[in-house]
Design an enzyme around this catalytic site. Structure first.
Site, short mmCIF file in Angstrom:
data_model
loop_
_atom_site.label_atom_id
_atom_site.label_comp_id
_atom_site.label_asym_id
_atom_site.label_seq_id
_atom_site.Cartn_x
_atom_site.Cartn_y
_atom_site.Cartn_z
CG ASP A 42 7.56 46.20 13.85
OD1 ASP A 42 6.90 47.13 13.72
OD2 ASP A 42 7.26 45.31 14.68
CE1 TYR A 47 5.55 43.17 19.97
CE2 TYR A 47 7.34 44.22 18.42
CZ TYR A 47 5.98 43.58 18.56
OH TYR A 47 5.22 43.28 17.60
CE LYS A 72 4.23 47.14 15.64
NZ LYS A 72 5.28 46.19 16.24
CG HIS A 105 0.74 46.61 19.39
ND1 HIS A 105 1.69 46.36 20.12
CD2 HIS A 105 0.60 45.75 18.51
CE1 HIS A 105 2.43 45.33 19.71
NE2 HIS A 105 1.72 44.75 18.89
N1 NAP Z 1 1.31 44.27 15.07
C1 NAP Z 1 1.17 43.48 15.71
O1 NAP Z 1 0.09 43.00 16.25
C2 NAP Z 1 2.14 42.27 15.64
C3 NAP Z 1 1.84 40.74 15.85
C4 NAP Z 1 2.78 39.89 15.63
C5 NAP Z 1 4.04 40.22 15.32
N2 NAP Z 1 4.30 41.53 14.93
C6 NAP Z 1 5.72 42.18 14.34
O2 NAP Z 1 5.98 41.18 13.27
C7 NAP Z 1 7.28 40.45 13.45
C8 NAP Z 1 7.29 39.24 12.38
O3 NAP Z 1 6.27 38.16 13.16
P1 NAP Z 1 6.41 36.96 13.92
O4 NAP Z 1 7.55 37.08 14.65
O5 NAP Z 1 5.32 36.76 14.97
O6 NAP Z 1 6.47 35.97 12.79
P2 NAP Z 1 7.57 35.55 11.56
O7 NAP Z 1 8.56 36.44 11.53
O8 NAP Z 1 6.71 34.99 10.53
O9 NAP Z 1 8.16 34.08 11.93
C9 NAP Z 1 9.26 34.05 13.21
C10 NAP Z 1 9.51 32.60 13.31
O10 NAP Z 1 10.04 32.22 12.12
C11 NAP Z 1 11.44 31.55 12.47
N3 NAP Z 1 12.16 31.85 11.04
C12 NAP Z 1 12.62 33.11 10.83
N4 NAP Z 1 13.38 33.10 9.71
C13 NAP Z 1 12.98 31.77 9.11
C14 NAP Z 1 13.53 31.12 8.03
N5 NAP Z 1 14.37 31.73 7.07
N6 NAP Z 1 13.44 29.67 7.97
C15 NAP Z 1 12.50 29.23 8.83
N7 NAP Z 1 12.06 29.78 9.95
C16 NAP Z 1 12.48 31.07 10.12
C17 NAP Z 1 11.94 32.16 13.58
O11 NAP Z 1 12.88 31.38 14.29
P3 NAP Z 1 14.33 31.53 14.55
O12 NAP Z 1 14.27 32.65 15.48
O13 NAP Z 1 14.58 30.22 15.37
O14 NAP Z 1 14.99 31.81 13.27
C18 NAP Z 1 10.64 32.53 14.31
O15 NAP Z 1 10.52 31.34 15.08
C19 NAP Z 1 7.19 40.31 15.04
O16 NAP Z 1 8.80 39.96 15.34
C20 NAP Z 1 7.00 41.56 15.46
O17 NAP Z 1 7.96 42.79 15.32
C21 NAP Z 1 3.59 42.47 15.09
#
Ligand code: NAP
Length: 274
Positions: A42, A47, A72, A105
């Protein structure tokens, strides 16, 4: 890899989120994720890492057709001509002839949805995206979008983890055959601090983060966790070898509440509703 099927698309249930991954780290994490078996990546125009995502994809050696690549379009590019240009630029940066899924998005209330969807459908017809969909759409917007679109919308990518109640949006997606893709599936890392998720995890020899992800994929919700750490790529992928009981699913379900949102629309940078 398991998949969710929606309106003609076959979306791998586990994907890699790449928001905030940049440069060499991004390319390396994408490459490793694919080598470990991830088949869904994704990214987004916003980004600023599509080039590196493409590099990681090629470096992995995994055949292009085995990977589901999602990007997106940012709401400032929702006028038809801008949207077509943005989609083309994304494919150029990724060095792909087409992406598997192109999403709007965030909603943009300043531009008629009919025009934006018309352009999104044209992108699909032009062969730049195999499938199209939306992100951060409310129930009302899902209804409007499905009515206006001449092509099927295959998903709504929304914030979803054990601490947020998205039941209404999920029901609207189900009505229209759209998949739900969960962003922030481990609540930006907060899942690991939750006592219930940790306790359930202990019973399965899994971490709280793995329980959070399992809770989603077990409901046929695709999850796209992000990590910048190689060891967590493995951890986050090891969610298909255990099953949560009905009782455990209900306990986790009870963690959700109305104000569990982490990503605030107002801070997303997208144009605000008037
Ligand atoms: N469509 C939209 O508007 C939208 C909005 C937000 C996000 N997104 C997409 O969704 C993806 C995921 O969301 P997100 O990045 O916001 O949040 P997330 O995946 O829920 O959390 C990422 C965070 O969790 C930590 N992490 C990862 N694996 C872990 C584990 N096993 N144990 C503990 N901590 C862990 C990571 O740190 P480390 O790097 O230190 O592991 C990072 O700080 C984004 O990267 C993006 O591609 C889309």
């Amino acid at each position: 890899m398991e998949f969710v099927e929606a309106n003609g698309a076959r979306i791998p249930l586990l994907g890699l989120g790449t928001w905030d991954l940049r440069g060499r780290t991004c390319a390396r994490i994408v490459e490793q994720a694919l080598r470990l078996g991830y088949r869904h990546i994704d990214t987004a125009e916003m980004y600023d890492n599509e080039r590196e995502v493409g590099e990681g994809l090629r470096a992995s050696g995994v055949p292009r057709n085995d990977v589901f690549v999602v990007t997106k379009v940012w709401p400032s590019h929702f006028m038809p001509r801008d949207l077509l240009r943005a989609a083309k630029e994304s494919t150029v940066k990724l060095r792909l002839s087409e992406v598997d899924l192109l999403l709007l998005h965030w909603p943009n209330p300043r531009i008629p949805l009919s025009e934006t969807l018309g352009a999104l459908c044209k992108v699909k017809e032009a062969g730049l995206a195999r499938h199209i969909g939306v992100s951060n759409f409310t129930v009302a917007l899902i209804e409007e979008a499905t009515r206006l679109s001449s092509e099927p919308l295959v998903c709504n990518q929304i914030e979803l983890h054990p601490f947020i109640d998205q039941s209404k949006v999920r029901a609207a997606c189900a009505t229209h055959g759209m998949a739900v893709v969960a962003y922030c599936p481990i609540a930006r890392g907060n899942a690991k601090n939750n006592a219930l998720l940790a306790r359930i995890g202990q019973q399965h020899g899994k971490s709280a983060a793995q329980v959070s992800l399992r809770f989603l994929v077990q409901q046929q919700i695709a999850a796209i966790p992000r990590t910048s750490k190689l060891e967590r790529l493995t951890e986050n992928a090891a969610i298909f070898d255990f099953e949560l009981s009905a009782n455990e699913m209900a306990e986790i379900d009870a963690l959700s509440h109305g104000d569990g949102r982490i990503v605030d629309y107002a801070f997303s940078g997208a144009p605000k509703w008037d």
